[in-house]
Design an enzyme around this catalytic site. Structure first.
Site, mmCIF file in Angstrom:
data_model
loop_
_atom_site.group_PDB
_atom_site.id
_atom_site.type_symbol
_atom_site.label_atom_id
_atom_site.label_comp_id
_atom_site.label_asym_id
_atom_site.label_seq_id
_atom_site.Cartn_x
_atom_site.Cartn_y
_atom_site.Cartn_z
ATOM 1 N N LYS A 87 -43.066 41.376 -54.290
ATOM 2 C CA LYS A 87 -43.972 42.573 -54.588
ATOM 3 C C LYS A 87 -43.575 43.105 -55.834
ATOM 4 O O LYS A 87 -42.466 43.608 -56.360
ATOM 5 C CB LYS A 87 -43.379 43.831 -53.617
ATOM 6 N N CYS A 147 -30.841 84.670 -74.698
ATOM 7 C CA CYS A 147 -30.576 83.274 -74.593
ATOM 8 C C CYS A 147 -31.698 82.394 -75.127
ATOM 9 O O CYS A 147 -32.612 82.486 -74.305
ATOM 10 C CB CYS A 147 -29.771 82.899 -73.205
ATOM 11 N N CYS A 175 -25.913 80.204 -76.046
ATOM 12 C CA CYS A 175 -25.952 81.153 -77.049
ATOM 13 C C CYS A 175 -24.342 81.907 -77.111
ATOM 14 O O CYS A 175 -24.249 82.959 -77.911
ATOM 15 C CB CYS A 175 -26.855 82.495 -76.365
ATOM 16 N N ASP A 209 -43.637 44.767 -59.578
ATOM 17 C CA ASP A 209 -43.708 46.104 -60.091
ATOM 18 C C ASP A 209 -44.398 46.408 -61.187
ATOM 19 O O ASP A 209 -43.965 46.128 -62.321
ATOM 20 C CB ASP A 209 -42.210 46.631 -60.092
ATOM 21 N N GLU A 233 -51.732 41.806 -60.053
ATOM 22 C CA GLU A 233 -50.807 42.695 -60.816
ATOM 23 C C GLU A 233 -50.586 42.310 -62.283
ATOM 24 O O GLU A 233 -50.283 41.085 -62.470
ATOM 25 C CB GLU A 233 -49.459 42.752 -60.253
ATOM 26 N N ASP A 284 -46.178 24.994 -80.744
ATOM 27 C CA ASP A 284 -46.900 26.035 -80.976
ATOM 28 C C ASP A 284 -47.727 25.649 -82.261
ATOM 29 O O ASP A 284 -48.943 26.095 -82.341
ATOM 30 C CB ASP A 284 -46.051 27.143 -81.491
ATOM 31 N N ALA A 285 -47.248 25.111 -83.256
ATOM 32 C CA ALA A 285 -48.109 24.595 -84.256
ATOM 33 C C ALA A 285 -49.334 23.788 -84.201
ATOM 34 O O ALA A 285 -50.308 24.175 -84.732
ATOM 35 C CB ALA A 285 -47.020 23.936 -85.540
ATOM 36 N N CYS A 345 -21.910 80.282 -72.450
ATOM 37 C CA CYS A 345 -23.217 79.500 -72.637
ATOM 38 C C CYS A 345 -23.403 78.657 -73.540
ATOM 39 O O CYS A 345 -22.954 79.060 -74.600
ATOM 40 C CB CYS A 345 -24.143 80.608 -72.434
ATOM 41 N N ARG A 363 -57.119 49.697 -60.590
ATOM 42 C CA ARG A 363 -57.308 50.224 -59.343
ATOM 43 C C ARG A 363 -57.706 51.648 -58.973
ATOM 44 O O ARG A 363 -58.830 51.831 -58.175
ATOM 45 C CB ARG A 363 -55.832 50.186 -58.400
ATOM 46 N N ASP A 374 -51.806 26.213 -82.577
ATOM 47 C CA ASP A 374 -52.681 27.011 -83.208
ATOM 48 C C ASP A 374 -53.514 26.030 -84.455
ATOM 49 O O ASP A 374 -54.551 26.625 -84.551
ATOM 50 C CB ASP A 374 -51.530 27.587 -84.363
ATOM 51 N N SER A 398 -53.940 50.642 -50.387
ATOM 52 C CA SER A 398 -52.569 50.531 -50.546
ATOM 53 C C SER A 398 -52.059 49.838 -49.384
ATOM 54 O O SER A 398 -52.530 49.326 -48.496
ATOM 55 C CB SER A 398 -52.108 51.954 -50.540
ATOM 56 N N LEU A 399 -50.630 49.596 -49.533
ATOM 57 C CA LEU A 399 -49.906 48.991 -48.434
ATOM 58 C C LEU A 399 -48.986 49.961 -47.458
ATOM 59 O O LEU A 399 -48.490 50.947 -48.302
ATOM 60 C CB LEU A 399 -49.130 47.802 -48.771
ATOM 61 N N TYR A 446 -52.895 37.359 -56.495
ATOM 62 C CA TYR A 446 -52.683 37.007 -55.141
ATOM 63 C C TYR A 446 -53.718 37.463 -54.145
ATOM 64 O O TYR A 446 -53.367 37.048 -52.890
ATOM 65 C CB TYR A 446 -51.434 37.855 -54.728
ATOM 66 N N LYS A 496 -47.889 39.225 -45.037
ATOM 67 C CA LYS A 496 -49.055 39.111 -44.751
ATOM 68 C C LYS A 496 -49.542 38.212 -43.737
ATOM 69 O O LYS A 496 -48.859 37.168 -43.781
ATOM 70 C CB LYS A 496 -50.144 38.983 -46.059
ATOM 71 N N GLU A 513 -44.541 37.532 -50.028
ATOM 72 C CA GLU A 513 -44.740 37.376 -51.460
ATOM 73 C C GLU A 513 -43.772 38.387 -52.259
ATOM 74 O O GLU A 513 -43.609 39.432 -51.654
ATOM 75 C CB GLU A 513 -46.336 37.523 -51.957
ATOM 76 N N LYS A 522 -39.759 47.337 -48.673
ATOM 77 C CA LYS A 522 -39.026 47.999 -49.915
ATOM 78 C C LYS A 522 -37.387 47.659 -49.758
ATOM 79 O O LYS A 522 -36.976 47.990 -48.750
ATOM 80 C CB LYS A 522 -39.438 49.406 -49.860
ATOM 81 N N CYS A 575 -26.039 82.051 -67.221
ATOM 82 C CA CYS A 575 -25.936 82.948 -68.321
ATOM 83 C C CYS A 575 -26.947 84.160 -68.072
ATOM 84 O O CYS A 575 -27.770 83.837 -67.544
ATOM 85 C CB CYS A 575 -26.406 82.171 -69.571
#
Length: 698
Positions: free
Chosen positions: A119, A440, A420, A121, A183, A38-39, A417, A140, A42, A87-88, A235, A299, A117, A323, A435
């Site tokens: 899906k 109340c 009250c 979320d 996505e 990382d250094a 309740c 979208r 950078d 949509s699908l 995709y 697909k 593939e 799903k 109640c």
């Protein structure tokens, strides 16, 4: 001459640094295989930044230094998609997935190769590149129009600002823009980190990574987006004619060559058994992935075969989303608390050890009523099975009896309740305790929220937080008090929070002005909506309309007897008694009188009933009505005006289901039951010609 040579050398060095940084960004953010520390990375970035500041003529928006900084986010300008983002259709189980494969096999005479593939979320995104450089990122939206979020997306580290040269070589015409789609998501680890930070700052937690990703994408301050640690999987392409790839499998390879992050868990299947095996494998590995998935997208591989199949009004015929079944987890039932609703109903709520289920953390779940608690044999201290009904609503299925503590005791509904302290009652034939105290405070809050809700008086902006503070500060006690509020009352409302300097946060003038306008507009709502908004027990929106149609003024309704009210078709004795007793109550009469003094007419305009060509037919509306711009409520009113009944659920008695854009499970159920489906265009023709679908040949 020396200056020119120096500039040329600087330009060459800048280009080399950009290429090197993009290469290492790809390895780090996409391949997860960094070659330098990382250094060191950078250091390269600082060298490039220094050169670009010295030689401003070589500064380029596509430079890695420009990911964060320089630009100011727009207010999400609308973007018209060149090609609609569809949509699908969903397959909710393997039987429905096999049925889709049967249709494909029947069409082509054989099983044709498909690509499977994960899906993801997340939140859909469209990225446009011109001459290889990122020029536009859009959400979208409704599929036709999205929002410009370019400034924010430039902060997402695995989005290439410039396409890699290997990918550019496969573009047919570099002068034509290329739009890819995918996505944007937030990893599970980043999501948990975000919610830990929110808890420290006293802010509400995000419900799930998908909502967090969508919210992060639409931040007005791009610095916030940059801090959210978003990622992408790309995709798709809007128009494959501009590249040499001829199939989805080749497209994914090309996207990798361009430098995009492409999901590694992708397979090309030549047998249906391979599809089913992959779906099973993905379900098993779901929990081990660093991000959320909710299914598998299948697909047709060949672009030529995709074009042959084409699209329905909402989705491609050549793809389907399998799903996953609802996910089930076990956790500890710590307590059962009781909530009081606007009608006084006491609802037991399961307080759970937080557990992640189907993409979000579940800590509470309704148990509905005491009979349901007894039926499921639930006790405090039980280890219980939890799932999300439809992957949305948390549900406690039941206890694991072998893990039940020996000292556990059956749960009992409290007889007073919790809000009250008044005694609660359970009427004969009912499953809930209530109640019945008019004083109340829990009932007051729920009734005030209900009055402001969209289907009632629709007071935009009057949400639960503001209502709670208005009650706590004594500014309102009942719905008529809303109309005594001044702009100063609202602007100076203490929201029970403090800013960084420790000063109390007030609601403010801007929100106060908007609320005053919304309150004023609410006085013009129909008498039926007022009746519904009063929160009378058993009186829903449709029932209120039936009652007002028979008694179109408060004066006439107040004089009606229980027998007369129960004679209204669709009302009955229980509702009639509830309405009659509510209107006979002196406290309620005083509230209605004050509403009238504030400008409510409490009279419904009597409209002569015209043709009723849809009488006897029941319609269900689902999806967004994009062409007409109507809400489903407005569309329902138009159907009712022609004599139809409008229902919220599909059954064998449903005559027709009208499907707008993004129609969901109601469409699927209609197809299963064989209920005729109408498009929005057919619906508009019914309204225009005032004829039943059968008479129009539908």
């Amino acid at each position: 001459m020396a200056d020119e040579t120096q500039q040329n050398n600087a330009h060459e060095r800048i280009q080399k640094l950009r290429d090197e940084i993009e290469h290492h960004s790809y390895l780090y953010y996409v391949k997860d295989a960094p070659e330098i520390s990382d250094a060191a990375f950078d250091s390269l970035l600082r060298d490039l930044d220094a050169l670009e500041k010295k030689y401003l003529q070589f500064l380029d928006p596509s430079s890695p230094t420009q990911r964060v900084g320089g630009a100011v986010a727009t207010q999400f300008t609308p973007v018209q998609h060149a090609v609609r983002m569809y949509s699908l259709d969903n397959a909710l189980d393997t039987d429905e997935l096999e049925a889709w494969m049967d249709r494909m096999e029947s069409h082509f005479g054989r099983f044709v190769p498909v690509v499977c593939e994960l899906k993801i979320d997340g939140s859909s995104i469209a990225l446009t590149y011109d001459n290889g450089s990122l020029v536009m990122a859009a959400t979208r939206g409704d599929g036709t129009t999205g929002e410009d979020v370019t400034v924010n997306v430039r902060t997402v580290r695995d989005v290439p600002l410039q396409l890699a040269s290997a990918g550019k070589g496969s573009i047919v015409n570099l002068d034509a823009p290329v739009e890819v789609r995918g996505e944007i998501y937030m990893s599970k680890a980043s999501f948990e980190k975000l919610n830990r930070q929110a808890a420290k700052e006293g802010k509400p937690a995000f419900a799930n990574p998908r909502n967090a990703a969508a919210g992060s994408l639409r931040q007005k301050d791009y610095h916030v987006t940059a801090e959210r640690d978003l990622s992408t999987f790309i995709y798709a392409i809007a128009d494959e004619a501009n590249i040499t790839a001829t199939s989805q499998w080749e497209l994914l390879a090309w996207l990798r060559e361009c430098g995009f992050h492409v999901n590694p868990d992708v397979v090309r299947c030549e047998k249906r058994s391979e599809v089913l095996d992959f779906c099973k494998h993905c379900l098993e590995m779901r929990d081990s992935l660093p991000y959320e998935i909710d299914g598998v997208v299948v697909k047709i591989d060949s672009f030529a075969q995709q074009r042959e199949l084409g699209f329905t009004s909402r989705a491609p015929r050549w793809a389907i989303a399998y799903k996953f079944p609802p996910e089930e987890k076990t956790t500890l039932l710590r307590d059962i608390t009781v909530q009081v609703g606007r009608t006084g109903a006491l609802t037991p709520v399961a307080e759970l050890d937080p557990v992640r289920v189907a993409g979000s953390v579940v800590a509470r779940a309704t148990l509905h009523n005491s009979d349901e608690v007894a039926r499921k044999n639930l006790r405090i201290g039980d280890t219980v099975v939890v799932r999300k009904a439809g992957d949305v609503i948390p549900e406690v299925l039941g206890p694991i009896l072998s893990l039940r503590p020996e000292d556990s005791v059956p749960w009992q509904m409290p007889m007073s309740c919790p809000s009250c302290g008044s005694l609660v009652v359970r009427e004969e034939g009912e499953a809930v305790y209530r109640c019945v105290s008019l004083d109340c405070p829990a009932l007051a809050k729920e009734r005030l929220i209900h009055w402001a809700s969209r289907n009632a008086l629709d007071i935009e902006g009057m949400g639960e937080e503001i209502v709670t503070r208005l009650l706590a500060t004594g500014k309102v006690a009942d719905v008529a008090d809303y109309y005594k509020l001044t702009e100063a009352d609202l602007a100076n409302l203490d929201m029970n929070r403090v800013n960084r300097e420790g000063e109390p946060i007030l609601l403010g003038e801007v929100v106060a002005k908007k609320l005053m306008v919304a309150l004023d507009e609410s006085k013009t709502r129909s008498f039926a909506r007022v009746l519904f908004g009063l929160g009378i027990r058993h009186v829903g929106k449709t029932t209120a309309e039936l009652i007002v149609h028979a008694y179109p003024s408060l004066e006439a309704l107040s004089k009606a007897s229980v027998e007369e009210l129960s004679a209204i078709p669709g009302v009955g004795l229980v509702i009639a008694e509830s309405v009659h007793s509510f209107l006979a109550n002196e406290t309620n009469q005083a509230v209605l009188a004050r509403l009238k003094d504030e400008g409510f007419a409490l009279v419904e305009e009597i409209v002569e009933v015209g043709e009723q060509p849809l009488e006897g037919l029941t319609f269900v509306l689902t999806g967004s009505l994009v062409e007409s711009g109507m809400t489903r409520d407005e569309a329902g009113e138009r159907l009712k005006a022609l004599g139809a009944k409008v229902s919220g659920s599909v059954s064998k008695k449903t005559s027709y289901v009208i499907c707008g854009q993004d129609a969901g499970s109601k469409r699927t159920k209609a197809e299963t039951l064989g209920v005729p489906i109408l498009t929005e265009r057919q619906f508009l023709r019914i309204l225009d010609e005032k004829q039943a679908p059968a008479e129009l040949g539908m």
